[in-house]
Write a protein that holds these residues in place. Structure first.
Motif, PDB file in Angstrom:
ATOM      1  N   ALA A 101       0.835  -1.208   0.000  1.00  0.00           N
ATOM      2  CA  ALA A 101       0.000   0.000   0.000  1.00  0.00           C
ATOM      3  C   ALA A 101       0.868   1.257   0.000  1.00  0.00           C
ATOM      4  CB  ALA A 101      -0.928  -0.011   1.212  1.00  0.00           C
ATOM      5  N   ASP A 104       2.254   1.761  -3.474  1.00  0.00           N
ATOM      6  CA  ASP A 104       1.273   2.209  -4.467  1.00  0.00           C
ATOM      7  C   ASP A 104       0.699   3.592  -4.172  1.00  0.00           C
ATOM      8  OD1 ASP A 104       1.595  -0.188  -5.795  1.00  0.00           O
ATOM      9  OD2 ASP A 104      -0.166  -1.137  -4.897  1.00  0.00           O
ATOM     10  N   TYR A 105       0.420   3.867  -2.887  1.00  0.00           N
ATOM     11  CA  TYR A 105      -0.341   5.070  -2.537  1.00  0.00           C
ATOM     12  C   TYR A 105       0.284   5.917  -1.424  1.00  0.00           C
ATOM     13  CZ  TYR A 105      -3.830   2.359  -5.079  1.00  0.00           C
ATOM     14  OH  TYR A 105      -4.490   1.615  -6.032  1.00  0.00           O
ATOM     15  N   THR A 107       0.285   5.045   1.672  1.00  0.00           N
ATOM     16  CA  THR A 107      -0.542   4.828   2.857  1.00  0.00           C
ATOM     17  C   THR A 107      -0.390   3.387   3.324  1.00  0.00           C
ATOM     18  OG1 THR A 107      -2.521   4.008   1.701  1.00  0.00           O
ATOM     19  CG2 THR A 107      -2.234   6.410   1.842  1.00  0.00           C
ATOM     20  N   ARG A 109      -2.658  -0.107   4.522  1.00  0.00           N
ATOM     21  CA  ARG A 109      -3.782  -0.721   3.819  1.00  0.00           C
ATOM     22  C   ARG A 109      -5.127  -0.114   4.217  1.00  0.00           C
ATOM     23  NH1 ARG A 109      -2.725  -4.170   8.057  1.00  0.00           N
ATOM     24  NH2 ARG A 109      -4.510  -5.162   9.100  1.00  0.00           N
ATOM     25  N   GLY A 111      -5.459   3.172   4.542  1.00  0.00           N
ATOM     26  CA  GLY A 111      -5.519   4.494   3.943  1.00  0.00           C
ATOM     27  C   GLY A 111      -4.863   5.589   4.764  1.00  0.00           C
ATOM     28  N   PHE A 113      -2.033   7.963   5.752  1.00  0.00           N
ATOM     29  CA  PHE A 113      -0.898   8.458   4.973  1.00  0.00           C
ATOM     30  C   PHE A 113       0.381   8.446   5.810  1.00  0.00           C
ATOM     31  CE2 PHE A 113       1.787  12.045   3.578  1.00  0.00           C
ATOM     32  CZ  PHE A 113       2.066  11.612   2.285  1.00  0.00           C
ATOM     33  N   ASP A 510      -5.365  -4.909  -4.080  1.00  0.00           N
ATOM     34  CA  ASP A 510      -5.103  -3.475  -4.120  1.00  0.00           C
ATOM     35  C   ASP A 510      -5.672  -2.793  -2.875  1.00  0.00           C
ATOM     36  OD1 ASP A 510      -4.430  -0.964  -5.869  1.00  0.00           O
ATOM     37  OD2 ASP A 510      -6.467  -0.639  -5.106  1.00  0.00           O
ATOM     38  N   GLU A 512      -6.762   0.304  -2.264  1.00  0.00           N
ATOM     39  CA  GLU A 512      -7.985   1.098  -2.428  1.00  0.00           C
ATOM     40  C   GLU A 512      -9.187   0.214  -2.720  1.00  0.00           C
ATOM     41  OE1 GLU A 512      -7.427   4.357  -5.115  1.00  0.00           O
ATOM     42  OE2 GLU A 512      -6.309   5.500  -3.597  1.00  0.00           O
ATOM     43  N   GLN A 515     -10.159  -0.951   0.699  1.00  0.00           N
ATOM     44  CA  GLN A 515     -10.811   0.114   1.468  1.00  0.00           C
ATOM     45  C   GLN A 515     -12.203   0.444   0.957  1.00  0.00           C
ATOM     46  OE1 GLN A 515      -8.034   3.424   1.239  1.00  0.00           O
ATOM     47  NE2 GLN A 515      -6.329   2.007   1.599  1.00  0.00           N
ATOM     48  N   LYS A 517     -12.718   2.155  -1.898  1.00  0.00           N
ATOM     49  CA  LYS A 517     -12.667   3.378  -2.710  1.00  0.00           C
ATOM     50  C   LYS A 517     -12.966   3.079  -4.176  1.00  0.00           C
ATOM     51  CE  LYS A 517      -9.489   6.003   0.213  1.00  0.00           C
ATOM     52  NZ  LYS A 517      -8.173   6.696   0.299  1.00  0.00           N
TER      53      LYS A 517
END
Length: 583
Positions: A101, A104-105, A107, A109, A111, A113, A510, A512, A515, A517
């Motif tokens: 996570a 990729d983002y 964050t 898993r 979300g 940050f 993934d 997101e 989560q 999203k």
């Protein structure tokens, strides 16, 4: 194996007894005029030139031997690192999923940050450094067991380098080579270097700090660099809060008193240390005071509503006196008696540093303590003091942790390996014949250990790390079904969280998508909670074929008709794929 351990321990104590009884001082060679040798061709060659040539040849052989040892210890650690240990440990899988996570983002898993500390299981959190170090390997290799394990392997090799350099600086080349050889075949060091557990990063960061701290006695830049590694320790394991600050304060007092560091150097060290570690200190303060989560542009210091980890610490126990005695017993059993621990921490019968090394650990501890007070060389004396303080606070940390096991008291094993190397070097210096005896002894033990690790232990750990379940899931995921019905009976019956984190890792889900999203993943528009259902077949009778695959315990085999499912067995688990996908 118990009989062999008893024999080797008695043998080692006998060797030490002989050495201590028959201590002989090594006389320095007499000095005088340089002897000459007739070369036979009319030239006269000085003995000094012969000695220089012999010394140069000796150095070449030492360098070659050192390179062979390094090659061997690296090679044996990378062999089948993606396959052994088999299966996947749930804590390692969680760290890897959060690392994916982050890759990729930015964050975890959930979300969050750039967290300073992971929410992990919710009721118990996890340190973040190993996951951050895993990110570049995931970029290169994807979410695989090899990518998950490479960071701890490289950190372990860096730890070996740090111990070798530290010991060479304080005790000399012979003792550093002994430490290197011990580390090459050491059971604890080898085993922890091959599976990804966040807390096992702590001792490597710490000994890197120790190395640069000792080097900083002469070079102040190294002193400041050591603070980087000590600060990183705080992101490795929560126990570091009970050791690292107190260790640094004690060493600071010694170095200031002995004029090895002044006020300026101490202030710079504080700035470097807290400049890196303040987010994790802030996270701990937020949770202690029950303040709200603080989100900054580059880090999140999160409040966690649930935390059971405090129950693992002596200070938070109800009966502190009784718990202290229980902790002492656990510490002695794990560290000094080297009793068998959890299967992922020890291979049965070999202990953490080999039972026959324990007498040398005790001898080395005595020698280091003596050096901390009686060594005439000021720099070496400070080096001994650093190691002595390290050992004392490692022992105290072991007492602070309730019912320690090997990975909870992992900080102590490097210093015990150093002590063993000091004790062995002292023994060999006093009695040369002991070198041959000890070489054969440790070579045999190392061979037996590696044989057991790659054969019988490999089969046992595959079961402990859910190898059958992992194989069933990896088989089923290849069919990319619309739904997966996965039994939650992994670590125990109804272990939903463990099962889910293993599935997230194995399916490379993934973050997101997890989560909510997005509902799109792998070219399908199905929400995560509808695509992954963690349950056993509930209806009585046969399970009807539908749009989903099943991963189940073989006790439910009769529920799946061969006319409707392609069923494949993997030990205690099986995968059932509808023929609409498998056909």
């Amino acid at each position: 194996m118990q009989t062999l351990n008893s024999i080797t321990v008695l043998l080692v104590w006998g060797i030490i007894a002989i050495v201590l009884w028959n201590q002989q001082t090594v006389k320095a060679p007499e000095t005088g005029g340089e002897k000459t040798t007739d070369t036979g061709d009319g030239r006269i060659q000085g003995a000094g030139s012969i000695s220089f040539e012999r010394a140069a040849g000796k150095r070449e052989w030492k360098t070659l031997f050192l390179l062979l040892v390094i090659y061997g210890l690296v090679a044996v650690r990378i062999i089948a690192i993606g396959e052994i240990p088999g299966g996947v440990n749930q804590d390692g899988a969680m760290g890897a999923v959060d690392a994916k996570a982050l890759a990729d983002y930015g964050t975890d898993r959930f979300g969050t940050f750039m967290p300073a500390h992971f929410e992990a299981w919710g009721y118990g959190q996890m340190s973040v450094l190993l996951s951050y170090l895993t990110v570049p390997f995931i970029w290169m290799l994807g979410l695989t067991r090899t990518a998950m394990r490479l960071p701890i392997l490289l950190a372990s090799l860096a730890g070996i380098w740090a111990v070798w350099g530290m010991v060479k600086k304080v005790f000399g080349e012979r003792t550093s080579l002994a430490a290197l050889l011990l580390l090459a075949i050491n059971p604890w060091h080898f085993m922890q270097s091959r599976w990804a557990l966040d807390c096992n990063l702590f001792p490597h960061m710490f000994v890197l700090g120790i190395f640069f701290l000792a080097a900083g006695i002469k070079r102040k830049a190294c002193l400041y660099l050591s603070m980087v590694f000590f600060a990183l320790c705080m992101y490795c394991y929560g126990v570091s809060f009970y050791m690292v600050p107190f260790f640094l304060m004690t060493v600071c007092i010694f170095m200031f008193r002995d004029k090895k560091a002044g006020v300026k150097e101490i202030v710079i060290c504080l700035l470097v240390y807290f400049g890196i570690a303040w987010p994790i200190y802030g996270t701990m303060l937020i949770n202690f005071m029950k303040w709200d989560t603080v989100r900054l542009p580059f880090v999140t210091m999160q409040f966690f509503s649930g935390n059971v980890r405090s129950a693992d610490i002596l200070f938070f126990s109800e009966n502190k006196g009784e718990q202290l005695l229980a902790n002492l017993q656990s510490l002695v059993n794990v560290v000094f008696l080297q009793k068998d621990d959890l299967i992922w921490n020890t291979v049965r019968g070999f202990g953490t540093v080999y039972h026959c090394a324990q007498p040398f650990v005790i001898l080395g501890a005595v020698l280091v303590m003596r050096g901390a007070f009686r060594e005439e060389d000021g720099d070496k004396k400070m080096g001994c003091r650093i190691l002595a303080v390290y050992w004392i606070f490692a022992l105290l940390t072991g007492l602070m942790i309730n019912y320690v096991n090997v990975n909870r008291i992992n900080i102590i094993f490097y210093i015990h390996i150093i002590f063993a190397a000091v004790g062995i070097s002292f023994t060999v210096q006093k009695w040369k014949m002991s070198f041959a005896i000890l070489s054969v002894l440790f070579a045999v033990l190392g061979t037996l250990f590696f044989h057991d690790y790659f054969t019988s232990w490999a089969g046992e750990i595959d079961k402990a790390f859910y190898g059958d379940f992992v194989d069933a899931v990896e088989f089923a995921k290849e069919y990319n079904c619309d739904r997966y019905y996965i039994t939650p009976d992994t670590q125990y019956e109804g272990a939903y969280q463990v099962t889910e984190i293993l599935a997230l890792f194995l399916f490379d889900v993934d973050a997101e998508f997890y989560q909510g999203k997005t509902d799109r993943w792998q070219n399908k528009e199905i929400p995560y909670r509808e695509r992954f259902i963690y349950m056993n077949p509930q209806a009585e009778g046969r399970v009807p074929a539908g749009d989903g695959a099943y991963i189940f315990k073989i006790s439910d085999r009769d529920r799946f008709s061969d006319d409707e499912f392609y069923v494949v067995f993997f030990g205690d688990y099986a995968a059932a794929i509808p023929w609409s996908y498998a056909g």
